[in-house]
Design an enzyme around this catalytic site. Structure first.
Site, mmCIF file in Angstrom:
data_model
loop_
_atom_site.group_PDB
_atom_site.id
_atom_site.type_symbol
_atom_site.label_atom_id
_atom_site.label_comp_id
_atom_site.label_asym_id
_atom_site.label_seq_id
_atom_site.Cartn_x
_atom_site.Cartn_y
_atom_site.Cartn_z
ATOM 1 C CB SER A 1 -38.887 -22.193 46.938
ATOM 2 O OG SER A 1 -39.259 -21.045 46.581
ATOM 3 C CE LYS B 1 -41.065 -13.434 48.741
ATOM 4 N NZ LYS B 1 -41.835 -14.623 48.953
ATOM 5 C CB CYS C 1 -49.380 -22.306 40.352
ATOM 6 S SG CYS C 1 -47.708 -22.019 40.941
ATOM 7 C CG ASN D 1 -45.311 -26.706 47.262
ATOM 8 O OD1 ASN D 1 -45.389 -25.879 48.429
ATOM 9 N ND2 ASN D 1 -44.913 -26.360 46.037
ATOM 10 N N GLY E 1 -43.834 -27.761 58.094
ATOM 11 C CA GLY E 1 -43.355 -27.855 59.162
ATOM 12 C C GLY E 1 -43.020 -29.160 59.849
ATOM 13 N N GLY F 1 -37.519 -25.602 55.164
ATOM 14 C CA GLY F 1 -38.597 -24.460 55.008
ATOM 15 C C GLY F 1 -39.192 -23.687 56.301
HETATM 16 C C1 LIG Z 1 -43.979 -19.005 54.077
HETATM 17 C C2 LIG Z 1 -43.786 -20.182 53.009
HETATM 18 C C3 LIG Z 1 -43.711 -19.843 51.736
HETATM 19 C C4 LIG Z 1 -43.537 -20.634 50.725
HETATM 20 N N1 LIG Z 1 -43.194 -20.275 49.359
HETATM 21 C C5 LIG Z 1 -43.096 -21.233 48.612
HETATM 22 C C6 LIG Z 1 -42.825 -20.715 47.100
HETATM 23 O O1 LIG Z 1 -42.718 -19.631 46.463
HETATM 24 N N2 LIG Z 1 -42.503 -21.776 46.066
HETATM 25 C C7 LIG Z 1 -42.282 -23.047 46.369
HETATM 26 O O2 LIG Z 1 -42.288 -24.011 45.473
HETATM 27 N N3 LIG Z 1 -42.874 -23.595 47.817
HETATM 28 C C8 LIG Z 1 -42.962 -22.482 48.734
HETATM 29 N N4 LIG Z 1 -43.301 -23.024 50.040
HETATM 30 C C9 LIG Z 1 -43.272 -24.381 50.466
HETATM 31 C C10 LIG Z 1 -41.772 -24.712 50.936
HETATM 32 O O3 LIG Z 1 -40.607 -24.704 49.954
HETATM 33 C C11 LIG Z 1 -41.728 -26.096 51.228
HETATM 34 O O4 LIG Z 1 -41.696 -27.223 49.984
HETATM 35 C C12 LIG Z 1 -42.689 -26.671 52.504
HETATM 36 O O5 LIG Z 1 -42.938 -25.719 53.295
HETATM 37 C C13 LIG Z 1 -42.094 -27.896 52.998
HETATM 38 O O6 LIG Z 1 -41.315 -27.725 53.668
HETATM 39 P P1 LIG Z 1 -41.072 -27.379 55.504
HETATM 40 O O7 LIG Z 1 -42.046 -28.581 56.136
HETATM 41 O O8 LIG Z 1 -39.747 -27.666 55.667
HETATM 42 O O9 LIG Z 1 -41.817 -25.879 55.534
HETATM 43 C C14 LIG Z 1 -43.326 -22.011 51.022
HETATM 44 C C15 LIG Z 1 -43.461 -22.380 52.437
HETATM 45 C C16 LIG Z 1 -43.911 -21.414 53.243
HETATM 46 C C17 LIG Z 1 -43.860 -21.946 54.736
#
Ligand SMILES: Cc1cc2nc3c(=O)[nH]c(=O)nc-3n(C[C@H](O)[C@H](O)[C@H](O)COP(=O)(O)O)c2cc1C
Length: 305
Positions: A22, A46, A132, A194, A219, A267
């Site tokens: 997301s 999203k 949140c 998250n 990341g 993500g």
């Molecule tokens: C630009 C961006 C926007 C994100 N927006 C949301 C969101 O709207 N809702 C949510 O639950 N997580 C959101 N996340 C968190 C990601 O879904 C994910 O849980 C987190 O980035 C860890 O994964 P990753 O290390 O692969 O990025 C967001 C992450 C990024 C980088």
């Protein structure tokens, strides 16, 4: 399609466990210019709130070694437009169900969004982001307190027949206590993790790089934290887990599933390489051959055996 990649989440069969996370893949249809998104296991859409949100002031992204900090602030057009416009566009190009990510700032907001998502055929799973702040609870995040996490789980479960996956925040002392509270309150699964709260400062001015000062760090750098938490939660609860955090290649998927994930979300890596999910799906079969894995579902939680 390779039958060996199939997994199932709460009775929902996925062609493979690869799901863009997301907030990093828009509403999905934006990525059709890169590849056919129907190859994906699913898409986590999203973060959607009851009311439209313009997001946080800019700058809201800071690059880091092996990751990034974002403070996008849940920018989205609000649930009614998400359903009437974004899902409508997605349905024209995508023929599977999605993981619909919902956020809220009060119990009522989660409930209202969950009810509306429940009526959508395109929604396979409701993913409830509890990171949140609770506006009626002094601004503390729902996700840092077992009672608040349970309260939101119960409230959402009462208004939907879709499987409810609670998306956990890693910014807690005891993630197991939160996961258990969600399980007891009736959650069907757990999505985790998250982003981790982070900050960066400009070398010349000394000032924060992000307008909001702090943001969510994610990341490849967070992968060991995510793996550790998925491992702990798999030990403690019986629910399926969608593993998230730092996944950037097929090897990472195998590692996350070994820790206990049934499927994964990817993500930040989508922002660096928009083809990453496609590349992982294509690479998995040969990697499985190399590692002598017959079916992906065989390795879920094998770290615990
Ligand atoms: C630009 C961006 C926007 C994100 N927006 C949301 C969101 O709207 N809702 C949510 O639950 N997580 C959101 N996340 C968190 C990601 O879904 C994910 O849980 C987190 O980035 C860890 O994964 P990753 O290390 O692969 O990025 C967001 C992450 C990024 C980088």
């Amino acid at each position: 399609m390779d039958e060996r990649l199939k997994v199932s989440l709460s009775g929902w069969q996925l062609d493979n466990p690869i799901i863009p996370a997301s907030g990093t893949f828009g509403f999905g249809y934006e990525f059709t210019e890169f590849y056919d998104i129907n190859i994906l296991g699913s898409i986590a859409t999203k973060g959607t709130t009851r009311d439209p949100r313009f997001g946080n002031p800019t700058p809201r992204i800071a690059e880091c070694e092996r990751g990034m900090i974002n403070a996008v602030g849940l920018q989205n057009p609000g649930i009614d437009k998400v359903i009437s416009e974004e899902f409508a566009k997605l349905k024209q190009v995508y023929h599977k169900q999605v993981v619909a990510n919902v956020s809220g700032f009060s119990e009522e907001e989660y409930v209202e969004c969950a009810k509306k998502m429940d009526a959508q055929d395109i929604v396979g799973i409701l993913e409830i982001n509890i990171s949140c702040p609770n506006v009626h609870g002094g601004g503390m995040s729902f996700g840092v307190c077992p009672e608040a996490a349970a309260q939101i789980t119960k409230a959402v479960k009462a208004v939907t027949r879709k499987p409810v996956y609670i998306k956990l925040s890693p910014n807690v002392t005891d993630i197991v206590a939160i996961a258990k509270a969600c399980e007891e309150a009736g959650a069907d699964g757990i999505s985790m993790i998250n982003t981790l709260l982070g900050a960066r400062f400009d070398l010349r001015t000394g000032k924060p790089i992000i307008a909001n000062v702090m943001g969510g760090f994610s990341g490849p750098a967070i992968k060991p934290v995510a793996l550790r938490m998925v491992y702990q939660v798999y030990e403690a609860v019986k629910l399926p887990i969608i593993g998230i955090g730092g996944i950037a290649c097929a090897e990472d998927v195998i590692e996350m599933m070994s820790a206990g994930a049934t499927a994964v979300e990817i993500g930040a890596e989508n922002l660096r390489n928009p083809y990453v999910c496609k590349e992982i799906i294509e690479r998995l079969p040969s990697l499985m051959d190399e590692l002598k894995i017959e079916k992906l579902s065989d390795i879920i939680g094998r770290a615990h055996q």
